[in-house]
Motif scaffolding. Structure first.
Motif, PDB file in Angstrom:
ATOM      1  N   ARG A  91      -4.042  -4.517   7.068  1.00  0.00           N
ATOM      2  CA  ARG A  91      -4.909  -5.177   8.055  1.00  0.00           C
ATOM      3  C   ARG A  91      -4.146  -6.285   8.785  1.00  0.00           C
ATOM      4  O   ARG A  91      -4.249  -6.440   9.995  1.00  0.00           O
ATOM      5  CB  ARG A  91      -6.152  -5.731   7.369  1.00  0.00           C
ATOM      6  CG  ARG A  91      -7.160  -6.331   8.340  1.00  0.00           C
ATOM      7  CD  ARG A  91      -8.489  -6.539   7.651  1.00  0.00           C
ATOM      8  NE  ARG A  91      -9.464  -7.163   8.494  1.00  0.00           N
ATOM      9  CZ  ARG A  91     -10.281  -6.523   9.324  1.00  0.00           C
ATOM     10  NH1 ARG A  91     -10.230  -5.209   9.414  1.00  0.00           N
ATOM     11  NH2 ARG A  91     -11.158  -7.182  10.048  1.00  0.00           N
ATOM     12  N   MET A  92      -3.352  -7.058   8.039  1.00  0.00           N
ATOM     13  CA  MET A  92      -2.596  -8.137   8.665  1.00  0.00           C
ATOM     14  C   MET A  92      -1.433  -7.591   9.499  1.00  0.00           C
ATOM     15  O   MET A  92      -1.060  -8.193  10.502  1.00  0.00           O
ATOM     16  CB  MET A  92      -2.102  -9.131   7.609  1.00  0.00           C
ATOM     17  CG  MET A  92      -3.244  -9.884   6.916  1.00  0.00           C
ATOM     18  SD  MET A  92      -4.569 -10.494   8.030  1.00  0.00           S
ATOM     19  CE  MET A  92      -3.658 -11.551   9.142  1.00  0.00           C
ATOM     20  N   HIS A  93      -0.893  -6.456   9.112  1.00  0.00           N
ATOM     21  CA  HIS A  93       0.143  -5.800   9.913  1.00  0.00           C
ATOM     22  C   HIS A  93      -0.434  -5.437  11.284  1.00  0.00           C
ATOM     23  O   HIS A  93       0.158  -5.757  12.320  1.00  0.00           O
ATOM     24  CB  HIS A  93       0.641  -4.542   9.183  1.00  0.00           C
ATOM     25  CG  HIS A  93       1.633  -3.738   9.957  1.00  0.00           C
ATOM     26  ND1 HIS A  93       2.931  -4.157  10.156  1.00  0.00           N
ATOM     27  CD2 HIS A  93       1.511  -2.538  10.593  1.00  0.00           C
ATOM     28  CE1 HIS A  93       3.571  -3.245  10.871  1.00  0.00           C
ATOM     29  NE2 HIS A  93       2.730  -2.257  11.145  1.00  0.00           N
ATOM     30  N   LEU A 114      -0.799 -13.709  -1.601  1.00  0.00           N
ATOM     31  CA  LEU A 114       0.596 -13.444  -1.242  1.00  0.00           C
ATOM     32  C   LEU A 114       1.186 -12.316  -2.092  1.00  0.00           C
ATOM     33  O   LEU A 114       1.928 -11.470  -1.583  1.00  0.00           O
ATOM     34  CB  LEU A 114       1.439 -14.716  -1.393  1.00  0.00           C
ATOM     35  CG  LEU A 114       1.183 -15.803  -0.353  1.00  0.00           C
ATOM     36  CD1 LEU A 114       1.882 -17.092  -0.747  1.00  0.00           C
ATOM     37  CD2 LEU A 114       1.607 -15.347   1.032  1.00  0.00           C
ATOM     38  N   ALA A 115       0.844 -12.281  -3.375  1.00  0.00           N
ATOM     39  CA  ALA A 115       1.352 -11.227  -4.260  1.00  0.00           C
ATOM     40  C   ALA A 115       0.867  -9.851  -3.813  1.00  0.00           C
ATOM     41  O   ALA A 115       1.602  -8.865  -3.913  1.00  0.00           O
ATOM     42  CB  ALA A 115       0.928 -11.499  -5.701  1.00  0.00           C
ATOM     43  N   GLY A 119       6.242  -7.024  -0.678  1.00  0.00           N
ATOM     44  CA  GLY A 119       6.898  -5.732  -0.524  1.00  0.00           C
ATOM     45  C   GLY A 119       6.242  -4.810   0.488  1.00  0.00           C
ATOM     46  O   GLY A 119       6.707  -3.682   0.688  1.00  0.00           O
ATOM     47  N   LYS A 120       5.191  -5.259   1.125  1.00  0.00           N
ATOM     48  CA  LYS A 120       4.492  -4.422   2.112  1.00  0.00           C
ATOM     49  C   LYS A 120       4.861  -4.885   3.516  1.00  0.00           C
ATOM     50  O   LYS A 120       5.170  -6.049   3.746  1.00  0.00           O
ATOM     51  CB  LYS A 120       2.989  -4.500   1.883  1.00  0.00           C
ATOM     52  CG  LYS A 120       2.617  -3.973   0.499  1.00  0.00           C
ATOM     53  CD  LYS A 120       1.146  -3.822   0.342  1.00  0.00           C
ATOM     54  CE  LYS A 120       0.849  -3.163  -0.987  1.00  0.00           C
ATOM     55  NZ  LYS A 120       0.319  -4.058  -1.973  1.00  0.00           N
ATOM     56  N   GLN A 121       4.820  -3.959   4.435  1.00  0.00           N
ATOM     57  CA  GLN A 121       5.205  -4.258   5.809  1.00  0.00           C
ATOM     58  C   GLN A 121       4.081  -4.996   6.539  1.00  0.00           C
ATOM     59  O   GLN A 121       2.940  -4.533   6.573  1.00  0.00           O
ATOM     60  CB  GLN A 121       5.539  -2.971   6.563  1.00  0.00           C
ATOM     61  CG  GLN A 121       5.987  -3.224   7.983  1.00  0.00           C
ATOM     62  CD  GLN A 121       6.332  -1.942   8.712  1.00  0.00           C
ATOM     63  OE1 GLN A 121       6.190  -0.852   8.179  1.00  0.00           O
ATOM     64  NE2 GLN A 121       6.771  -2.077   9.942  1.00  0.00           N
ATOM     65  N   ILE A 122       4.439  -6.153   7.105  1.00  0.00           N
ATOM     66  CA  ILE A 122       3.535  -6.909   7.967  1.00  0.00           C
ATOM     67  C   ILE A 122       4.332  -7.292   9.205  1.00  0.00           C
ATOM     68  O   ILE A 122       5.357  -7.983   9.099  1.00  0.00           O
ATOM     69  CB  ILE A 122       2.972  -8.168   7.278  1.00  0.00           C
ATOM     70  CG1 ILE A 122       2.154  -7.791   6.046  1.00  0.00           C
ATOM     71  CG2 ILE A 122       2.125  -8.989   8.262  1.00  0.00           C
ATOM     72  CD1 ILE A 122       1.621  -8.975   5.254  1.00  0.00           C
TER      73      ILE A 122
END
Length: 179
Positions: A91-93, A114-115, A119-122
């Motif tokens: 959603r933030m990406h 944050l955790a 490792g996720k794309q934003i």
């Protein structure tokens, strides 16, 4: 029969010294039955701390294509996407791709938020700001909410001072950056 939203009205005095924003305004907030008081209070503070021309509340918890608070320019284009709580990284990406400014205000543990993004794309993750409050601050504010409330919000040097219906509260406004 479904339970309807509860309308809360806040008469706000805003003095955001850090941004040079000073204004008095009234906001009406529809609290959906599934929305917690803590979420609503965080949403109200996010609105105040992001206050600028074109700001408005999103469609609410049942609307998935809008954030809790958004800012539109004169053409109707979304320029600010402000989430509340713990939105997922996807959603933030999308939000960071859509709007020039994206932020999250949380009443939850910021380390856990944050955790969940680790490792996720934003998109433009370095520009994304997660803001949180001192432990107990939102709960204390919630205890002072009434259907019609007088709210004074002041921010100076990263410190937040709130007076809500005669209850005086303060908190550091913590800023966390995505690694």
């Amino acid at each position: 029969m479904a339970i309807g939203s509860t309308i809360h009205t806040f008469s706000v005095q805003l003095a955001d010294v850090d941004r040079g924003v000073y204004d008095d305004f009234t906001i009406r907030v529809a609290r959906h039955p599934s929305e917690t008081d803590a979420y609503m209070m965080t949403r109200i503070l996010a609105y105040c701390l992001e206050y600028r021309e074109g700001i408005e509340f999103g469609g609410g918890v049942s609307t998935t294509d809008e954030p809790a608070v958004l800012v539109k320019d004169l053409t109707g284009r979304i320029t600010g996407w402000i989430e509340v709580g713990s939105p997922d990284a996807a959603r933030m990406h999308s939000a960071s791709k859509l709007a020039e400014h994206a932020a999250v205000y949380t009443h939850r543990d910021p380390a856990k938020v944050l955790a969940s993004w680790d490792g996720k794309q934003i998109h433009r993750s370095g520009d994304l700001v997660l803001r949180s409050f001192d432990p107990g601050f939102i709960d204390a504010a919630v205890a002072a909410i009434e259907r019609r409330s007088d709210l004074s919000v002041s921010r100076t040097e990263g410190q937040l001072y709130v007076e809500l219906n005669g209850t005086h509260l303060s908190s550091e406004l913590h800023e966390h950056r995505v690694a």
